[in-house]
Write a protein that holds these residues in place. Structure first.
Motif, short mmCIF file in Angstrom:
data_model
loop_
_atom_site.label_atom_id
_atom_site.label_comp_id
_atom_site.label_asym_id
_atom_site.label_seq_id
_atom_site.Cartn_x
_atom_site.Cartn_y
_atom_site.Cartn_z
N ILE A 39 0.83 -1.28 -0.02
CA ILE A 39 0.14 0.06 0.03
C ILE A 39 1.02 1.21 -0.05
N GLU A 40 0.93 1.83 -1.13
CA GLU A 40 1.83 3.05 -1.07
C GLU A 40 1.20 4.19 -0.50
N SER A 41 2.03 5.08 0.11
CA SER A 41 1.70 6.28 0.56
C SER A 41 1.23 7.20 -0.54
N THR A 42 0.06 8.07 0.00
CA THR A 42 -0.44 9.20 -1.16
C THR A 42 -0.71 10.29 -0.31
N SER A 43 -0.57 11.25 -0.84
CA SER A 43 -1.18 12.77 -0.02
C SER A 43 -2.41 13.35 -0.92
N SER A 44 -3.11 12.27 -1.75
CA SER A 44 -4.26 12.88 -2.24
C SER A 44 -5.37 12.55 -1.39
N LEU A 45 -6.57 13.13 -1.65
CA LEU A 45 -7.75 13.16 -0.92
C LEU A 45 -8.42 11.85 -1.10
N GLN A 131 -17.29 14.44 -16.70
CA GLN A 131 -17.09 15.21 -17.80
C GLN A 131 -15.81 15.83 -18.15
N HIS A 132 -15.01 15.77 -17.15
CA HIS A 132 -13.64 16.09 -17.25
C HIS A 132 -12.61 14.81 -17.64
N GLY A 133 -13.16 13.57 -17.55
CA GLY A 133 -12.45 12.57 -18.08
C GLY A 133 -11.37 12.02 -16.90
N LEU A 134 -11.89 11.93 -15.58
CA LEU A 134 -11.00 11.81 -14.80
C LEU A 134 -11.29 10.59 -14.01
N VAL A 135 -12.38 10.02 -14.24
CA VAL A 135 -12.64 8.83 -13.51
C VAL A 135 -11.74 7.51 -14.04
N GLU A 136 -11.17 7.57 -15.34
CA GLU A 136 -10.53 6.34 -15.76
C GLU A 136 -9.17 6.97 -15.66
N HIS A 137 -8.72 8.04 -15.65
CA HIS A 137 -7.28 8.60 -15.91
C HIS A 137 -6.80 9.24 -14.69
N GLY A 138 -7.63 9.56 -13.75
CA GLY A 138 -7.15 10.43 -12.38
C GLY A 138 -6.89 11.64 -12.83
N GLY A 139 -6.62 12.67 -11.55
CA GLY A 139 -6.29 13.99 -11.91
C GLY A 139 -7.12 14.68 -10.73
N GLN A 140 -7.01 15.83 -10.73
CA GLN A 140 -7.75 17.04 -9.81
C GLN A 140 -8.92 17.54 -10.30
N LEU A 141 -9.91 17.32 -9.54
CA LEU A 141 -11.30 17.95 -10.03
C LEU A 141 -11.44 19.39 -9.60
#
Length: 218
Positions: A39-45, A131-141
């Motif tokens: 389980i890699e560490s992450t700072s994302s929400l 709408q922004h195509g972030l579900v499959e590729h990830g990113g910031q909303l």
């Protein structure tokens, strides 16, 4: 748990490695040979898509939203004792304003409302992510983290009714030898609920569209 605290105390002055993978206690070969997952560490929400957590140059830790629950509860308890009880007492003729069971009922109704708000909020976040195509590729909303604030504030309001009433109920209504036991059972239900919540989150697959953007607990 105690060994983790002891190990952290012993390594208090050890510098952090530049590679986060060096923080793990096992070698990479150990994970590969035994089929274990790291389980890699992450700072994302959350996984997949991340809310905007910045306010100017200040970054808001996601866990800090829980502070609004305590703040809201303290404010609501004060308003309840100073304003609500004196006003409603004139109508009900009850020294408490309303009965403890009625107060718990109000808290439960508020929790139902909170779940509905959380559901609509998550549906809205998923729609924006699609709408922004972030579900499959990830990113910031392109959404602020404060869209989650109403449900946290209402949670504190609900606790001001439900949790405080439960404590008063066990201390006031239970028999002398059952007061502490009743309070412990009340707290135990919260712990069991947390375990059930963790079980449900770990059971459902991450690849489904609904759960692909599930929040990470930090």
């Amino acid at each position: 748990m105690a060994s983790v605290i002891v190990a952290a105390g012993r390594k208090w002055r050890v510098p952090l490695p530049s590679d986060p993978k060096e923080l793990y206690e096992l070698d990479l070969e150990e994970y590969a040979s035994n089929g274990k997952f790291m389980i890699e560490s992450t700072s994302s929400l959350r996984q997949g898509t991340t809310l905007n957590r910045h306010m100017g140059n200040f970054e808001i830790p996601p866990a800090s939203l829980a502070a609004f629950v305590t703040i809201s509860m303290l404010i609501c308890v004060t308003l309840y004792d100073r304003l609500f009880i004196p006003v409603i007492r004139k109508w009900t003729k009850n020294p408490r304003g309303i009965t403890l069971l009625q107060r718990m009922g109000v808290g439960l109704v508020l929790h139902i409302i909170i779940m509905a708000i959380a559901s609509f909020t998550e549906r809205y976040r998923l729609s924006v992510a699609r709408q922004h195509g972030l579900v499959e590729h990830g990113g910031q909303l392109p959404l602020t983290i404060f869209i989650l604030l109403p449900q946290f504030v209402l949670m504190g309001t609900a606790d001001a009714f439900l949790e405080v009433a439960k404590l008063e109920f066990f201390h006031d209504q239970a028999q002398e030898g059952m007061k502490t036991l009743g309070t412990s059972y009340s707290s135990r239900t919260m712990g069991i609920g947390s375990f059930l919540s963790s079980f449900l989150l770990s059971t459902f697959p991450y690849h489904s569209e609904t759960w692909s953007s599930r929040m990470d607990l930090e």
